[in-house]
Design an enzyme around this catalytic site. Structure first.
Site, PDB file in Angstrom:
ATOM      1  N   ARG A  18      -9.485   3.740  -8.972  1.00 52.59           N
ATOM      2  CA  ARG A  18      -8.161   3.229  -9.339  1.00 52.59           C
ATOM      3  C   ARG A  18      -8.164   1.701  -9.402  1.00 52.59           C
ATOM      4  NH1 ARG A  18      -4.310  -0.368  -7.701  1.00 52.59           N
ATOM      5  NH2 ARG A  18      -4.645   0.247  -5.522  1.00 52.59           N
ATOM      6  N   ASP A  19      -8.288   1.067  -8.264  1.00 56.56           N
ATOM      7  CA  ASP A  19      -8.190  -0.385  -8.192  1.00 56.56           C
ATOM      8  C   ASP A  19      -9.344  -1.071  -8.927  1.00 56.56           C
ATOM      9  OD1 ASP A  19      -7.345  -2.896  -7.551  1.00 56.56           O
ATOM     10  OD2 ASP A  19      -7.419  -2.649  -5.394  1.00 56.56           O
ATOM     11  N   HIS A 210      -6.027  -2.958   3.262  1.00 56.89           N
ATOM     12  CA  HIS A 210      -6.605  -3.053   1.922  1.00 56.89           C
ATOM     13  C   HIS A 210      -6.894  -4.538   1.669  1.00 56.89           C
ATOM     14  CE1 HIS A 210      -6.768  -1.727  -2.454  1.00 56.89           C
ATOM     15  NE2 HIS A 210      -6.654  -3.032  -2.582  1.00 56.89           N
ATOM     16  N   HIS A 212      -8.950  -7.787  -0.059  1.00 60.61           N
ATOM     17  CA  HIS A 212      -9.730  -8.330  -1.169  1.00 60.61           C
ATOM     18  C   HIS A 212     -10.556  -9.497  -0.641  1.00 60.61           C
ATOM     19  CE1 HIS A 212      -7.711  -6.523  -4.910  1.00 60.61           C
ATOM     20  NE2 HIS A 212      -7.279  -5.841  -3.855  1.00 60.61           N
ATOM     21  N   CYS A 243      -5.851  -7.130  -9.082  1.00 59.55           N
ATOM     22  CA  CYS A 243      -4.507  -6.817  -9.554  1.00 59.55           C
ATOM     23  C   CYS A 243      -4.282  -7.463 -10.914  1.00 59.55           C
ATOM     24  CB  CYS A 243      -3.465  -7.335  -8.558  1.00 59.55           C
ATOM     25  SG  CYS A 243      -1.763  -7.119  -9.116  1.00 59.55           S
ATOM     26  N   ASN A 252     -12.304  -6.665  -4.585  1.00 57.04           N
ATOM     27  CA  ASN A 252     -12.040  -5.904  -3.365  1.00 57.04           C
ATOM     28  C   ASN A 252     -13.239  -6.045  -2.435  1.00 57.04           C
ATOM     29  OD1 ASN A 252      -9.617  -3.694  -3.512  1.00 57.04           O
ATOM     30  ND2 ASN A 252     -10.339  -4.250  -5.543  1.00 57.04           N
TER      31      ASN A 252
END
Length: 316
Positions: A18-19, A210, A212, A243, A252
């Site tokens: 996803r990210d 989460h 980064h 993002c 990340n």
């Protein structure tokens, strides 16, 4: 000197599908996405954020969300979750068998308007429909707070603002919240102090992290969170991700780097380090680059042992 007891075991949720993928402007064929997910499933990963059910115009890279989920359903050893921005996204996710939904929410109005075209308060009010739907479908819902440790538009986020968001989540029946350092603006002291406050005020809320690695502090932030008893972390294979609404946010924390750091401290992850490094290499070859993985650059220290080089001999 205060002593900290670190957890013996943590759970890592892989978020590259996803990210990581959403940050890529070049189309990743569905076959390649499925290949990476299948490779990740062989490493011991138990949790994965497999995609986001956003409108295809918002993030074209994830327009194949349903197909990706349908083609990986046989991976019963992994708990899949999906990010959903609205009720329609939740309905799409549940229709293909997703059993855990992650809500999308920003800590600041500026980021929320850029990301979701509404204020933070409006976004949380809209989440009520998702939660009601999920409850009827017997689906788990977790919350999230993006840019929790710093917003690219508004700077540092006041703790009071985060408390209000967590409080509204709690009143909606949410029991798990992901705190995201979306643009890599957080530092260990900030992480530690925020978690002390939130865990003190909401002892029954489970917080996950989460991070980064935009500015190189992700591992340090992980350790700060571990010292506060956090046992759930997100990471992305090969350090992919970012993002699309946060300039310069790529990177990340790499899953292979996180596994290496934790296992080095004798914290069990259940993930095979050699396998995850090899999968990171495969992913890099498919995507064409990595997001700043130390394991891909230098490898674990075991690769240095018993392999003297000419330079080593000269230094000895």
């Amino acid at each position: 000197m205060k002593q900290f007891t670190l957890p013996e075991q943590v759970e890592i949720c892989e978020v590259a599908p996803r990210d990581g993928f959403q940050a890529e402007t070049k189309w990743i064929p569905t076959d390649e996405k499925v290949k990476i997910i299948n490779e990740l499933a062989k490493t011991g990963i138990q949790s994965m954020e497999i995609t986001s059910f956003v409108h295809p115009k918002a993030i074209p890279q994830l327009k194949d969300a349903e197909e990706v989920v349908n083609r990986t359903r046989e991976l019963s050893n992994i708990q899949f979750r999906a990010l959903v921005p609205n009720l329609r996204g939740a309905e799409r996710a549940v229709s293909v068998g997703i059993k855990k939904l992650k809500l999308m929410l920003s800590a600041t109005d500026s980021h929320s308007i850029s990301n979701a075209n509404c204020t933070v308060m409006e976004a949380q009010q809209n989440q009520e429909k998702i939660i009601t739907f999920a409850n009827k479908e017997n689906v788990i819902v977790s919350g999230s707070i993006s840019v929790a440790f710093g917003c690219p538009y508004e700077g540092e986020v006041p703790v009071e603002k985060l408390i209000l968001i967590v409080d509204r989540y709690a009143k909606l029946g949410i029991t798990e919240i992901s705190l995201a350092d979306t643009t890599g603006m957080g530092n260990p002291k900030q992480v530690s102090e925020l978690l002390q406050i939130l865990k003190g005020d909401y002892p029954n809320m489970e917080f996950s992290m989460h991070f980064h690695n935009t500015r190189g502090l992700a591992i340090a932030n992980v350790i700060a969170a571990l010292q506060q008893g956090i046992t759930k972390f997100d990471s992305s294979i090969a350090g992919l991700g970012g993002c699309p609404y946060a300039p310069g946010a790529s990177g990340n924390i790499a899953t292979e780097d996180l596994v290496y750091a934790l296992e080095s401290m004798h914290i069990t992850t259940g993930i095979n380090l050699d396998a995850i490094i090899q999968t990171a290499k495969t992913t890099k070859s498919i995507i064409g680059h990595d997001g700043g993985s130390y394991m891909l650059q230098a490898g674990p220290i075991t690769t240095l042992q018993n392999k003297p080089t000419e330079q080593n001999k000269m230094e000895a």
